[in-house]
Design a protein around this motif. Structure first.
Motif, PDB file in Angstrom:
ATOM      1  N   ILE A   1      53.348  21.497  27.205  1.00 57.14           N
ATOM      2  CA  ILE A   1      53.905  20.205  27.611  1.00 57.14           C
ATOM      3  C   ILE A   1      55.359  20.383  28.027  1.00 57.14           C
ATOM      4  O   ILE A   1      55.802  19.828  29.038  1.00 57.14           O
ATOM      5  CB  ILE A   1      53.753  19.160  26.487  1.00 57.14           C
ATOM      6  CG1 ILE A   1      52.282  18.755  26.366  1.00 57.14           C
ATOM      7  CG2 ILE A   1      54.629  17.942  26.735  1.00 57.14           C
ATOM      8  CD1 ILE A   1      51.962  17.931  25.132  1.00 57.14           C
ATOM      9  N   TYR A   2      56.125  21.170  27.275  1.00 57.72           N
ATOM     10  CA  TYR A   2      57.515  21.459  27.632  1.00 57.72           C
ATOM     11  C   TYR A   2      57.582  22.053  29.047  1.00 57.72           C
ATOM     12  O   TYR A   2      58.386  21.627  29.879  1.00 57.72           O
ATOM     13  CB  TYR A   2      58.125  22.425  26.612  1.00 57.72           C
ATOM     14  CG  TYR A   2      59.491  22.941  26.999  1.00 57.72           C
ATOM     15  CD1 TYR A   2      60.628  22.195  26.723  1.00 57.72           C
ATOM     16  CD2 TYR A   2      59.648  24.160  27.649  1.00 57.72           C
ATOM     17  CE1 TYR A   2      61.886  22.657  27.084  1.00 57.72           C
ATOM     18  CE2 TYR A   2      60.889  24.628  28.014  1.00 57.72           C
ATOM     19  CZ  TYR A   2      62.005  23.869  27.728  1.00 57.72           C
ATOM     20  OH  TYR A   2      63.248  24.323  28.100  1.00 57.72           O
ATOM     21  N   GLU A   3      56.730  23.029  29.320  1.00 55.32           N
ATOM     22  CA  GLU A   3      56.765  23.688  30.627  1.00 55.32           C
ATOM     23  C   GLU A   3      56.338  22.747  31.749  1.00 55.32           C
ATOM     24  O   GLU A   3      56.945  22.740  32.820  1.00 55.32           O
ATOM     25  CB  GLU A   3      55.898  24.947  30.604  1.00 55.32           C
ATOM     26  CG  GLU A   3      56.492  26.032  29.735  1.00 55.32           C
ATOM     27  CD  GLU A   3      55.657  27.285  29.628  1.00 55.32           C
ATOM     28  OE1 GLU A   3      54.485  27.281  30.067  1.00 55.32           O
ATOM     29  OE2 GLU A   3      56.177  28.278  29.098  1.00 55.32           O
TER      30      GLU A   3
ATOM     31  N   GLY B   1      63.949  26.417  25.560  1.00 56.97           N
ATOM     32  CA  GLY B   1      63.275  27.249  26.547  1.00 56.97           C
ATOM     33  C   GLY B   1      63.385  28.739  26.326  1.00 56.97           C
ATOM     34  O   GLY B   1      62.464  29.484  26.652  1.00 56.97           O
ATOM     35  N   TYR B   2      64.508  29.169  25.774  1.00 59.03           N
ATOM     36  CA  TYR B   2      64.713  30.604  25.587  1.00 59.03           C
ATOM     37  C   TYR B   2      64.234  31.106  24.227  1.00 59.03           C
ATOM     38  O   TYR B   2      63.938  32.280  24.067  1.00 59.03           O
ATOM     39  CB  TYR B   2      66.183  30.971  25.754  1.00 59.03           C
ATOM     40  CG  TYR B   2      66.747  30.690  27.127  1.00 59.03           C
ATOM     41  CD1 TYR B   2      65.992  30.864  28.276  1.00 59.03           C
ATOM     42  CD2 TYR B   2      68.053  30.244  27.268  1.00 59.03           C
ATOM     43  CE1 TYR B   2      66.515  30.609  29.535  1.00 59.03           C
ATOM     44  CE2 TYR B   2      68.589  29.995  28.530  1.00 59.03           C
ATOM     45  CZ  TYR B   2      67.813  30.176  29.649  1.00 59.03           C
ATOM     46  OH  TYR B   2      68.336  29.918  30.896  1.00 59.03           O
TER      47      TYR B   2
ATOM     48  N   SER C   1      58.502  30.036  30.501  1.00 51.10           N
ATOM     49  CA  SER C   1      59.471  29.191  29.813  1.00 51.10           C
ATOM     50  C   SER C   1      60.905  29.584  30.157  1.00 51.10           C
ATOM     51  O   SER C   1      61.742  28.729  30.452  1.00 51.10           O
ATOM     52  CB  SER C   1      59.259  29.279  28.301  1.00 51.10           C
ATOM     53  OG  SER C   1      60.228  28.542  27.619  1.00 51.10           O
ATOM     54  N   VAL C   2      61.182  30.874  30.135  1.00 51.17           N
ATOM     55  CA  VAL C   2      62.539  31.353  30.444  1.00 51.17           C
ATOM     56  C   VAL C   2      62.914  31.027  31.894  1.00 51.17           C
ATOM     57  O   VAL C   2      64.009  30.528  32.167  1.00 51.17           O
ATOM     58  CB  VAL C   2      62.658  32.870  30.159  1.00 51.17           C
ATOM     59  CG1 VAL C   2      63.929  33.454  30.740  1.00 51.17           C
ATOM     60  CG2 VAL C   2      62.583  33.127  28.660  1.00 51.17           C
ATOM     61  N   CYS C   3      62.001  31.272  32.822  1.00 54.26           N
ATOM     62  CA  CYS C   3      62.288  31.007  34.237  1.00 54.26           C
ATOM     63  C   CYS C   3      62.485  29.522  34.514  1.00 54.26           C
ATOM     64  O   CYS C   3      63.424  29.130  35.219  1.00 54.26           O
ATOM     65  CB  CYS C   3      61.181  31.563  35.129  1.00 54.26           C
ATOM     66  SG  CYS C   3      61.187  33.349  35.236  1.00 54.26           S
ATOM     67  N   LEU C   4      61.614  28.689  33.971  1.00 52.62           N
ATOM     68  CA  LEU C   4      61.742  27.248  34.189  1.00 52.62           C
ATOM     69  C   LEU C   4      63.013  26.697  33.552  1.00 52.62           C
ATOM     70  O   LEU C   4      63.687  25.848  34.136  1.00 52.62           O
ATOM     71  CB  LEU C   4      60.522  26.516  33.633  1.00 52.62           C
ATOM     72  CG  LEU C   4      59.229  26.667  34.399  1.00 52.62           C
ATOM     73  CD1 LEU C   4      58.066  26.059  33.635  1.00 52.62           C
ATOM     74  CD2 LEU C   4      59.344  26.051  35.778  1.00 52.62           C
ATOM     75  N   THR C   5      63.346  27.186  32.375  1.00 52.28           N
ATOM     76  CA  THR C   5      64.563  26.738  31.699  1.00 52.28           C
ATOM     77  C   THR C   5      65.799  27.132  32.502  1.00 52.28           C
ATOM     78  O   THR C   5      66.697  26.308  32.714  1.00 52.28           O
ATOM     79  CB  THR C   5      64.623  27.313  30.278  1.00 52.28           C
ATOM     80  OG1 THR C   5      63.469  26.882  29.556  1.00 52.28           O
ATOM     81  CG2 THR C   5      65.875  26.868  29.554  1.00 52.28           C
ATOM     82  N   ALA C   6      65.843  28.380  32.955  1.00 50.92           N
ATOM     83  CA  ALA C   6      66.987  28.837  33.754  1.00 50.92           C
ATOM     84  C   ALA C   6      67.102  28.033  35.044  1.00 50.92           C
ATOM     85  O   ALA C   6      68.205  27.625  35.442  1.00 50.92           O
ATOM     86  CB  ALA C   6      66.850  30.321  34.071  1.00 50.92           C
ATOM     87  N   LEU C   7      65.994  27.764  35.687  1.00 50.45           N
ATOM     88  CA  LEU C   7      65.992  26.993  36.925  1.00 50.45           C
ATOM     89  C   LEU C   7      66.444  25.560  36.679  1.00 50.45           C
ATOM     90  O   LEU C   7      67.256  25.013  37.435  1.00 50.45           O
ATOM     91  CB  LEU C   7      64.593  27.013  37.543  1.00 50.45           C
ATOM     92  CG  LEU C   7      64.438  26.420  38.927  1.00 50.45           C
ATOM     93  CD1 LEU C   7      65.278  27.187  39.938  1.00 50.45           C
ATOM     94  CD2 LEU C   7      62.975  26.452  39.340  1.00 50.45           C
ATOM     95  N   TYR C   8      65.966  24.944  35.607  1.00 48.40           N
ATOM     96  CA  TYR C   8      66.354  23.573  35.292  1.00 48.40           C
ATOM     97  C   TYR C   8      67.838  23.485  34.948  1.00 48.40           C
ATOM     98  O   TYR C   8      68.534  22.564  35.388  1.00 48.40           O
ATOM     99  CB  TYR C   8      65.501  23.033  34.141  1.00 48.40           C
ATOM    100  CG  TYR C   8      65.825  21.605  33.791  1.00 48.40           C
ATOM    101  CD1 TYR C   8      65.571  20.575  34.685  1.00 48.40           C
ATOM    102  CD2 TYR C   8      66.395  21.282  32.564  1.00 48.40           C
ATOM    103  CE1 TYR C   8      65.867  19.258  34.368  1.00 48.40           C
ATOM    104  CE2 TYR C   8      66.696  19.978  32.240  1.00 48.40           C
ATOM    105  CZ  TYR C   8      66.430  18.964  33.137  1.00 48.40           C
ATOM    106  OH  TYR C   8      66.741  17.663  32.825  1.00 48.40           O
TER     107      TYR C   8
END
Length: 184
Positions: A62-64, A18-19, A168-175
């Motif tokens: 798809i990742y997001e 994600g990052y 991507s960064v926001c969703l990864t951090a949230l997950y």
């Protein structure tokens, strides 16, 4: 012990993807082009366009979308339905061509893109309602993307790269925060 090791590796993989990996996937299709004058739609509609686009941008999206689905809020009855609509509209916006001379097909492309933007923001603001720092980070990034778009008076490849990477960064951090909260 084994579960904790798997969990730590899972978090590292998600963080790396994600990052780093997903933002790079957003940059690759416009490599060798001017990202100010070329956006993804222009790149995909060019004759002989790179197959790199067909591999990198859909993989990143798809990742997001999967992260949106995994973040799914338990109190939201329509979360999965909105994630499915997001996936369908996103791929419609990618593969419906936009032409220089406006026509009905170009209007559908713009409409799908606008609906995707609205869906992403509604899902993200619902997911970020209790995380003020991450919400502020997203809003600052969104303002930056807006200013880049206004500066060039068009949705440029640069603004698309910035927005995809920001998401991507926001969703990864949230997950990752959700994983740590559930498994602590």
């Amino acid at each position: 012990m084994l579960f904790k090791t798997l969990q730590e590796n899972h978090e590292r993989f998600i963080a790396l993807a994600g990052y780093v990996l997903v933002p790079v996937l957003f940059i690759l299709p416009l490599a060798g082009r001017n990202p100010v004058t070329t956006n993804y739609t222009t790149a995909i509609n060019e004759p002989g366009s790179s197959p790199l686009f067909f591999l990198s941008v859909p993989a990143a999206l798809i990742y997001e979308i999967v992260l949106f689905y995994l973040i799914g809020l338990p109190n939201s009855r329509t979360w999965k339905l909105r994630c499915t609509a997001l996936a369908v509209l996103t791929f419609a916006a990618i593969f419906i061509p936009y032409h220089e001379n406006p026509d009905a097909v170009s209007d559908i492309h713009v409409l799908c893109g606008f609906l995707v933007f609205l869906l992403i923001n509604s899902l993200l603001f619902e997911a970020l309602q209790y995380d003020a720092k991450l919400r502020s980070f997203y809003l600052c990034g969104l303002l930056t993307v807006f200013l880049v778009t206004i500066t060039w008076m068009a949705v440029s490849g640069l603004s698309e790269i910035l927005y995809g990477s920001l998401l991507s960064v926001c969703l990864t951090a949230l997950y990752i925060k959700q994983l740590r909260g559930c498994n602590s």
